[in-house]
Design an enzyme around this catalytic site. Structure first.
Site, mmCIF file in Angstrom:
data_model
loop_
_atom_site.group_PDB
_atom_site.id
_atom_site.type_symbol
_atom_site.label_atom_id
_atom_site.label_comp_id
_atom_site.label_asym_id
_atom_site.label_seq_id
_atom_site.Cartn_x
_atom_site.Cartn_y
_atom_site.Cartn_z
ATOM 1 N N CYS A 174 -48.928 10.035 -86.423
ATOM 2 C CA CYS A 174 -47.969 9.912 -85.321
ATOM 3 C C CYS A 174 -48.165 8.563 -84.619
ATOM 4 C CB CYS A 174 -48.054 11.101 -84.373
ATOM 5 S SG CYS A 174 -46.615 11.224 -83.263
ATOM 6 N N HIS A 225 -46.712 15.324 -88.185
ATOM 7 C CA HIS A 225 -48.020 15.897 -87.858
ATOM 8 C C HIS A 225 -48.494 16.807 -88.992
ATOM 9 C CE1 HIS A 225 -48.572 14.652 -83.633
ATOM 10 N NE2 HIS A 225 -47.264 14.638 -83.600
ATOM 11 N N GLU A 280 -51.188 18.451 -89.121
ATOM 12 C CA GLU A 280 -51.840 19.639 -88.549
ATOM 13 C C GLU A 280 -50.835 20.681 -88.076
ATOM 14 O OE1 GLU A 280 -51.140 16.989 -84.971
ATOM 15 O OE2 GLU A 280 -51.580 16.714 -87.103
#
Length: 212
Positions: free
Chosen positions: A87, A192, A194
């Protein structure tokens, strides 16, 4: 000896979820160390730079930690350690960011970070949620993420490298912009991992095995 991955803590958000995802992806193959200690960073086998928020604030937070940028550079450029920016961590690779004025970046991949300006008024900014990748290259980290595979984004600015050969995947949100970049042993993703479920974990797993 188990490889050590430095997850760089410079006060930017999303650190804990990034740590959890890396630990899960590593599955005991690597030690994930959350750190801003220059010696630890300089000697890590791999580096991950997360980032949430404004380019200028993140860059100044990085610069505020004495010796940290120099340690990152020593590991990545001096020793060839693989690097992943996530990001705003990817955006900081740019020569400059154009958020709240002009701010110099790390300049590891020439280009600039500028605001998304979708041609389609229905495409809202911030760009938040799941979106499908397009034009995925054969770069080892992203290659298995087939075109059309959805990943999770949340941002208002994007990194546009000077040389489009450094773009390894694209995404469309009222206009095309880079979703992933790479140059040598330096890579970055705008989305992202995650938050991207199985797709994100598989990308992190490939980063941990990447031998550029």
């Amino acid at each position: 000896m188990m490889q050590r991955v430095a997850l760089i803590d410079y006060g930017s958000g999303n650190l804990r979820s990034a740590e959890k995802a890396l630990v899960k992806a590593a599955a005991g193959r690597a030690e994930i160390v959350v750190t801003c200690d220059p010696d630890t960073v300089a000697n890590a086998e791999r580096l991950v730079l997360p980032g949430v928020g404004a380019f200028a604030a993140c860059m100044s937070a990085l610069e505020a930690r004495p010796g940290l940028i120099e340690a990152m550079s020593e590991a990545v450029h001096g020793k060839g350690a693989p690097f992943l920016g996530v990001c705003v961590g990817m955006q900081l690779l740019a020569s400059r960011g154009l958020e709240f004025g002009e701010t110099p970046g790390l300049d590891w991949i020439a280009g600039e970070v500028r605001r998304l300006e979708p041609a389609d008024p229905a495409a809202k900014v911030p760009h938040m949620g799941w979106n499908a990748l397009t034009d995925v290259s054969d770069q080892p980290i992203v290659a298995p993420l087939k075109a059309g595979e959805p990943v999770y984004f949340t941002h208002s600015f994007a990194f546009f490298p000077k040389d489009e050969e450094n773009v390894t995947a694209w995404v469309d949100h009222g206009g095309r912009f880079p979703a992933a970049v790479a140059r040598g042993n330096v890579a970055g993703v705008q989305f992202h991992p995650e938050k991207s479920q199985a797709s994100g974990l598989s990308l992190l797993s490939r980063f941990l095995e990447w031998r550029p």
